[in-house]
Design a protein around this motif. Structure first.
Motif, PDB file in Angstrom:
ATOM      1  N   PHE A 107      15.163  63.459 -39.788  1.00 57.81           N
ATOM      2  CA  PHE A 107      16.342  63.480 -39.140  1.00 57.81           C
ATOM      3  C   PHE A 107      16.125  63.347 -37.495  1.00 57.81           C
ATOM      4  N   PHE A 108      15.150  64.307 -36.768  1.00 52.85           N
ATOM      5  CA  PHE A 108      15.138  64.397 -35.699  1.00 52.85           C
ATOM      6  C   PHE A 108      14.360  62.971 -35.045  1.00 52.85           C
ATOM      7  N   LEU A 109      13.516  62.553 -35.740  1.00 51.12           N
ATOM      8  CA  LEU A 109      12.813  61.028 -35.347  1.00 51.12           C
ATOM      9  C   LEU A 109      13.938  59.965 -35.304  1.00 51.12           C
ATOM     10  N   ALA A 110      14.930  60.130 -36.249  1.00 52.20           N
ATOM     11  CA  ALA A 110      15.814  59.228 -36.383  1.00 52.20           C
ATOM     12  C   ALA A 110      17.021  59.315 -35.381  1.00 52.20           C
ATOM     13  N   PHE A 111      17.310  60.597 -35.079  1.00 50.30           N
ATOM     14  CA  PHE A 111      18.644  60.818 -34.276  1.00 50.30           C
ATOM     15  C   PHE A 111      18.365  60.913 -32.904  1.00 50.30           C
ATOM     16  N   LEU A 112      17.441  61.573 -32.460  1.00 46.61           N
ATOM     17  CA  LEU A 112      17.298  62.078 -31.094  1.00 46.61           C
ATOM     18  C   LEU A 112      17.068  60.485 -30.258  1.00 46.61           C
ATOM     19  N   PRO A 113      16.380  59.569 -30.842  1.00 50.88           N
ATOM     20  CA  PRO A 113      16.070  58.265 -30.072  1.00 50.88           C
ATOM     21  C   PRO A 113      17.319  57.485 -29.711  1.00 50.88           C
ATOM     22  N   GLN A 114      18.198  57.694 -30.551  1.00 52.54           N
ATOM     23  CA  GLN A 114      19.525  57.113 -30.291  1.00 52.54           C
ATOM     24  C   GLN A 114      20.385  57.207 -28.969  1.00 52.54           C
ATOM     25  N   PHE A 115      19.700  58.386 -28.125  1.00 54.70           N
ATOM     26  CA  PHE A 115      20.302  58.933 -26.997  1.00 54.70           C
ATOM     27  C   PHE A 115      19.316  58.671 -25.865  1.00 54.70           C
ATOM     28  N   ILE A 116      18.153  58.191 -26.059  1.00 52.23           N
ATOM     29  CA  ILE A 116      16.964  58.063 -25.246  1.00 52.23           C
ATOM     30  C   ILE A 116      17.053  56.830 -24.514  1.00 52.23           C
ATOM     31  N   HIS A 117      17.132  56.840 -23.337  1.00 59.22           N
ATOM     32  CA  HIS A 117      17.146  55.500 -22.432  1.00 59.22           C
ATOM     33  C   HIS A 117      16.008  55.583 -21.537  1.00 59.22           C
ATOM     34  N   PRO A 118      14.897  54.646 -21.735  1.00 58.15           N
ATOM     35  CA  PRO A 118      13.594  54.873 -20.725  1.00 58.15           C
ATOM     36  C   PRO A 118      13.964  54.482 -19.410  1.00 58.15           C
ATOM     37  N   ALA A 119      14.932  53.595 -19.046  1.00 52.88           N
ATOM     38  CA  ALA A 119      15.367  53.266 -17.799  1.00 52.88           C
ATOM     39  C   ALA A 119      15.846  54.326 -16.976  1.00 52.88           C
ATOM     40  N   SER A 120      16.384  55.398 -17.662  1.00 52.89           N
ATOM     41  CA  SER A 120      16.946  56.575 -16.882  1.00 52.89           C
ATOM     42  C   SER A 120      16.007  57.734 -16.440  1.00 52.89           C
ATOM     43  N   GLY A 121      14.689  57.497 -16.639  1.00 51.78           N
ATOM     44  CA  GLY A 121      13.632  58.314 -16.641  1.00 51.78           C
ATOM     45  C   GLY A 121      12.648  58.777 -17.650  1.00 51.78           C
ATOM     46  N   SER A 122      11.928  59.779 -17.500  1.00 48.01           N
ATOM     47  CA  SER A 122      10.910  60.144 -18.520  1.00 48.01           C
ATOM     48  C   SER A 122      11.460  60.336 -19.815  1.00 48.01           C
ATOM     49  N   SER A 123      11.123  59.652 -20.806  1.00 53.04           N
ATOM     50  CA  SER A 123      11.451  59.789 -22.469  1.00 53.04           C
ATOM     51  C   SER A 123      11.128  61.128 -22.757  1.00 53.04           C
ATOM     52  N   PHE A 124      10.171  61.745 -22.404  1.00 53.56           N
ATOM     53  CA  PHE A 124       9.620  63.043 -22.884  1.00 53.56           C
ATOM     54  C   PHE A 124      10.833  63.955 -22.578  1.00 53.56           C
ATOM     55  N   LEU A 125      11.044  64.048 -21.180  1.00 52.34           N
ATOM     56  CA  LEU A 125      11.958  64.808 -20.619  1.00 52.34           C
ATOM     57  C   LEU A 125      13.342  64.767 -20.985  1.00 52.34           C
ATOM     58  N   GLN A 126      13.716  63.550 -21.578  1.00 51.01           N
ATOM     59  CA  GLN A 126      15.156  63.348 -22.089  1.00 51.01           C
ATOM     60  C   GLN A 126      15.146  64.110 -23.377  1.00 51.01           C
ATOM     61  N   PHE A 127      14.169  63.850 -24.338  1.00 47.54           N
ATOM     62  CA  PHE A 127      13.795  64.376 -25.533  1.00 47.54           C
ATOM     63  C   PHE A 127      13.954  65.933 -25.562  1.00 47.54           C
ATOM     64  N   ALA A 128      13.238  66.474 -24.334  1.00 44.98           N
ATOM     65  CA  ALA A 128      13.226  68.047 -24.285  1.00 44.98           C
ATOM     66  C   ALA A 128      14.648  68.689 -23.709  1.00 44.98           C
ATOM     67  N   VAL A 129      15.155  67.687 -23.066  1.00 41.67           N
ATOM     68  CA  VAL A 129      16.643  68.220 -22.792  1.00 41.67           C
ATOM     69  C   VAL A 129      17.729  68.108 -23.856  1.00 41.67           C
TER      70      VAL A 129
END
Length: 208
Positions: A129-151
């Motif tokens: 679920f997390f592998l499918a759900f969280l990436p939908q709200f990640i935007h690499p152009a907005s900065g670090s993907s890892f930091l976005q995941f963490a937030v």
């Protein structure tokens, strides 16, 4: 880092998911009834900690992929969207279960906390679920993907901890109301199924 509207959408979806009772909510409610509010709150905190671990694992595995190329980004998004639609169809088509009861032995709050972490971390459906759900709200152009995941993970875990704590505190006065609303169980699959399918379709047709 995050667009305000996207962040509000994320919070709204997460809160909507919390309103549909799942295994974690059932575990918290059962522990609260059997062991009291402290045990129930500890169980909810354990579930939230387990969700945070899943978030970190997803971030470590996917943040590098999402930064590789636009193609990789779109593939991950599409796979996630398809999986959410699949979950939605399954939930929508499934029949509501009977009044199953979970039998749990008495534990201390500390034991309940660590047992809840283990139960959440070892649940493969939660990981997927997390592998499918969280990436939908990640935007690499907005900065670090890892930091976005963490937030996003911290937000999810914080909302989860708050919701389950309130649930544990209110379980006794709400017990009679829950019994009175038992007939709504027949609609829970339809509700969560519609939510998953709507989110999946939205993601599938949105632009990067």
């Amino acid at each position: 880092m995050f667009d305000l509207s996207a962040l509000l959408t994320y919070v709204a979806v997460v809160l909507g998911l919390f309103l549909i009772p799942g295994p974690a909510v059932l575990l918290v409610m059962t522990r609260t009834v059997q062991g009291g509010r402290k045990v129930g709150i500890a169980t909810g905190l354990g579930v939230a900690a387990g969700d945070l671990i899943h978030t970190l694992c997803a971030a470590l595995g996917l943040s590098a992929i999402l930064m590789t190329s636009a193609t990789a980004f779109n593939v991950v998004k599409l796979v996630g969207a398809c999986y959410l639609i699949y979950l939605g169809v399954r939930a929508f088509m499934s029949r509501s279960g009977g009044d199953s009861k979970v039998q749990l032995s008495a534990v201390t709050p500390a034991q309940a906390f660590f047992q809840a972490i283990g139960a959440e971390v070892l649940n493969p459906k939660t990981a997927i679920f997390f592998l499918a759900f969280l990436p939908q709200f990640i935007h690499p152009a907005s900065g670090s993907s890892f930091l976005q995941f963490a937030v996003l993970g911290l937000i999810f875990s914080g909302l989860s901890a708050g919701y389950t704590s309130l649930l544990a505190l209110a379980i006794r006065p709400l017990s009679q109301a829950i019994k009175g609303l038992a007939g709504l169980r027949r609609w829970e699959g339809k509700i969560i199924g519609t939510m998953f399918m709507a989110l999946g379709l939205k993601i599938a047709f949105q632009q990067r």
